[in-house]
Design an enzyme around this catalytic site. Sequence first.
Site, mmCIF file in Angstrom:
data_model
loop_
_atom_site.group_PDB
_atom_site.id
_atom_site.type_symbol
_atom_site.label_atom_id
_atom_site.label_comp_id
_atom_site.label_asym_id
_atom_site.label_seq_id
_atom_site.Cartn_x
_atom_site.Cartn_y
_atom_site.Cartn_z
ATOM 1 N N LYS A 1 -35.033 -23.315 14.444
ATOM 2 C CA LYS A 1 -34.891 -22.559 13.207
ATOM 3 C C LYS A 1 -35.951 -22.984 12.199
ATOM 4 C CE LYS A 1 -31.180 -20.322 14.435
ATOM 5 N NZ LYS A 1 -31.180 -18.868 14.591
ATOM 6 N N HIS B 1 -29.786 -29.834 14.513
ATOM 7 C CA HIS B 1 -28.951 -29.574 13.333
ATOM 8 C C HIS B 1 -29.585 -30.199 12.100
ATOM 9 C CE1 HIS B 1 -25.000 -28.987 15.810
ATOM 10 N NE2 HIS B 1 -25.694 -27.885 15.692
ATOM 11 N N TYR C 1 -18.116 -31.719 16.731
ATOM 12 C CA TYR C 1 -17.897 -32.044 18.134
ATOM 13 C C TYR C 1 -17.071 -33.308 18.341
ATOM 14 C CZ TYR C 1 -21.396 -28.496 18.845
ATOM 15 O OH TYR C 1 -22.073 -27.303 18.837
ATOM 16 N N ARG D 1 -24.044 -24.600 24.832
ATOM 17 C CA ARG D 1 -24.558 -25.545 23.827
ATOM 18 C C ARG D 1 -23.430 -26.455 23.334
ATOM 19 N NH1 ARG D 1 -28.714 -26.263 19.935
ATOM 20 N NH2 ARG D 1 -28.035 -26.314 17.760
ATOM 21 N N ARG E 1 -30.457 -23.300 21.779
ATOM 22 C CA ARG E 1 -29.997 -22.007 21.283
ATOM 23 C C ARG E 1 -30.651 -20.925 22.155
ATOM 24 N NH1 ARG E 1 -31.708 -24.889 16.571
ATOM 25 N NH2 ARG E 1 -29.998 -25.330 15.117
ATOM 26 N N HIS F 1 -23.592 -19.710 23.212
ATOM 27 C CA HIS F 1 -23.357 -20.957 22.491
ATOM 28 C C HIS F 1 -22.322 -21.849 23.176
ATOM 29 C CE1 HIS F 1 -25.988 -20.493 19.150
ATOM 30 N NE2 HIS F 1 -25.348 -21.362 18.400
#
Length: 297
Positions: free
Chosen positions: A171, A269, A278, A246, A147, A243
Amino acid sequence: MEPYLRYFVQHLTVERSLSRNTVKAYAGDLLALEDFLTDAGAASWRQCDREKLLDFLDFLRDRGMETSSIARHLTAARMFFRYLTMEKLIPADPTVLMDSPKLWRILPDYLSVDEVDALLAVFPARGEALDIRNRAILHLLYASGLRVSELTSLKVADVDFENLLLRVHGKGSKERIVPAAPQVMKQLHNYLTGARIELTEAIPLSPYLFVSRRGRKLDRERIWAIIKSAALQAGIEKNIHPHTLRHSFASHLLANGADLRAIQEMLGHADIGTTELYTHVDRGRIAAIHHKFHPRG
């Protein structure tokens, strides 16, 4: 940002008589949008266009937010921009042509391998310090799927050249180890041993890996501009944003047979459902296999 959000909250409360909880929920969603736009360099609500809104929804999805919550954020944005347009506070409503994300199952956009090659070749390996830095940034974003916030917070000490690994702070202050290909490490070594030394003359003790012309930590806005500029020079017409690289990282890994759980771990994730978005890249390959090997293909 202008105080338009405060006007909108008054409008919902006084003119539309919505409940306090409903108003609070919409205000919270719009504050999240305002924070995102500010991080992206927008100084006015007038600078919010369809592209930035899509990036915002993409950002929420990447954080593992539930589909229904993302749809609510889009609803809040639609109501807000419709109000601003009606009050002539902005010239046009950026949400007019946006479909509901079903409830956000829009597939992430990604680049083809040829487009990635063109993007990575824009900045020369030898030359100006900023070119060398930008080349290392693009290579790292694509090769490790970081990210932008993770990239900007990387420190020199987070790069393990011996084991070809990066220590990434994601995160919620979660730390993960991400592999880095030898080619990427080569770009980073080239940057660290030359360009970065030049860029940090004013702040030689800066701990951050990627720094500005004055040696300060790069921000999200600058990374955004670097990628936009590279895409323009590479002749890529798609809506490119941080993104996108990514997404390309994950899509290309999956297309070449990588395990979904491994991709989830590399991307950081929290929910495998986010990574499953994806799986769309395999559709063409599956169809080709069917056509080739099935008697009625």
